[in-house]
Design an enzyme around this catalytic site. Structure first.
Site, PDB file in Angstrom:
ATOM      1  N   ASP A  16      25.255  48.058  35.713  1.00 51.94           N
ATOM      2  CA  ASP A  16      25.221  48.146  34.349  1.00 51.94           C
ATOM      3  C   ASP A  16      23.947  47.378  33.866  1.00 51.94           C
ATOM      4  OD1 ASP A  16      25.899  48.935  31.275  1.00 51.94           O
ATOM      5  OD2 ASP A  16      26.799  47.162  31.030  1.00 51.94           O
ATOM      6  N   ASP A  18      22.993  46.151  30.180  1.00 51.59           N
ATOM      7  CA  ASP A  18      23.038  45.277  29.026  1.00 51.59           C
ATOM      8  C   ASP A  18      24.229  44.355  29.063  1.00 51.59           C
ATOM      9  OD1 ASP A  18      20.865  46.367  27.599  1.00 51.59           O
ATOM     10  OD2 ASP A  18      22.029  48.001  26.913  1.00 51.59           O
ATOM     11  N   ASP A 191      29.897  44.535  32.416  1.00 55.45           N
ATOM     12  CA  ASP A 191      30.409  43.355  31.468  1.00 55.45           C
ATOM     13  C   ASP A 191      31.458  44.080  30.620  1.00 55.45           C
ATOM     14  OD1 ASP A 191      29.162  43.768  28.385  1.00 55.45           O
ATOM     15  OD2 ASP A 191      28.187  44.762  30.071  1.00 55.45           O
TER      16      ASP A 191
END
Length: 233
Positions: A16, A18, A191
């Site tokens: 991922d 961001d 996250d």
């Protein structure tokens, strides 16, 4: 499904973007950047941008509505102005946020011979230059529909890379190479709870800088937890 040992299967490192490789949300920060440039009404755009960001964190984001909103200022100004602004955005916002720890993690996977893929729910206009700055050629992002002139319309082209859509897009990427999940050994760093569908699919899920709910889930399931930006480069 291919019956191959994990030691001989091609290894993929999926990331991922961001709050995983970057300590910020590039989509949100692009919106804030356009406010600073005077492209948007600061009060109204800021309010809506914050609402969409909250929806993303809670897993309730309408990504089609969001992409129309997020691309409006760039669409109205045209490709040349938007590209020039993005170059400023890269220099002012993104370059200072690329941490040594993120570069070191990517390099460890390169050194191990792994193929690296960034798979993000942020659109391609924002993320392609970021992936390039990180030295990653393979990017699966939200693809944007384009008009006859080649400029973005504000609509999404194909399946958005969000929640289960990341699994769908990743499976298409694998199929293009003649692979399925059994043919590769996969690690995925994320996250967000939005990425649980893909975290559940890979061989090695890594909850990276996880939000509170993902941290709890990772602990329950015995997934590795990596607080990347607290680590030594």
């Amino acid at each position: 499904m291919t019956d191959t040992s994990s030691s001989t299967r091609p290894r993929l490192a999926l990331f991922d973007l961001d709050h995983t490789l970057l300590p910020l949300d590039s989509d949100y920060e692009w919106g804030e950047f356009t406010i600073r440039k005077g492209w948007c009404d600061s009060a109204e755009f800021g309010r809506r941008n914050a609402e969409f960001f909250s929806d993303y964190q809670s897993g309730t984001l309408d990504i089609h509505e969001y992409v129309r909103f997020a691309t409006q200022a760039a669409r109205e100004r045209g490709q040349a102005a938007a590209d020039a602004a993005h170059a400023e955005f890269m220099q002012e916002v993104i370059a200072p946020a690329i941490r040594p720890q993120a570069r070191a993690l990517l390099q460890r996977h390169r050194d191990a011979g792994d193929e690296i893929v960034i798979i993000t729910a942020t659109n391609e206009f924002i993320t392609r230059p970021i992936a390039e700055a990180l030295g990653v050629a393979e990017l699966l992002a939200v693809n944007l529909e384009r008009d006859a002139s080649g400029w973005i319309t504000g609509e999404i082209d194909g399946t958005p890379t969000m929640r289960a859509g990341k699994v769908t897009r990743m499976e298409a990427w694998l199929a293009e190479r003649g692979w399925d999940w059994g043919a590769v050994d996969t690690t995925f760093y994320s996250d967000s709870m939005n990425d649980v569908p893909l975290l559940e699919k890979v061989n090695h899920p890594v909850a990276t800088n996880p939000d509170g709910r993902l941290r709890v889930l990772a602990a329950e399931r015995g997934w590795r937890i990596l607080d990347l930006f607290n680590a030594q480069p």
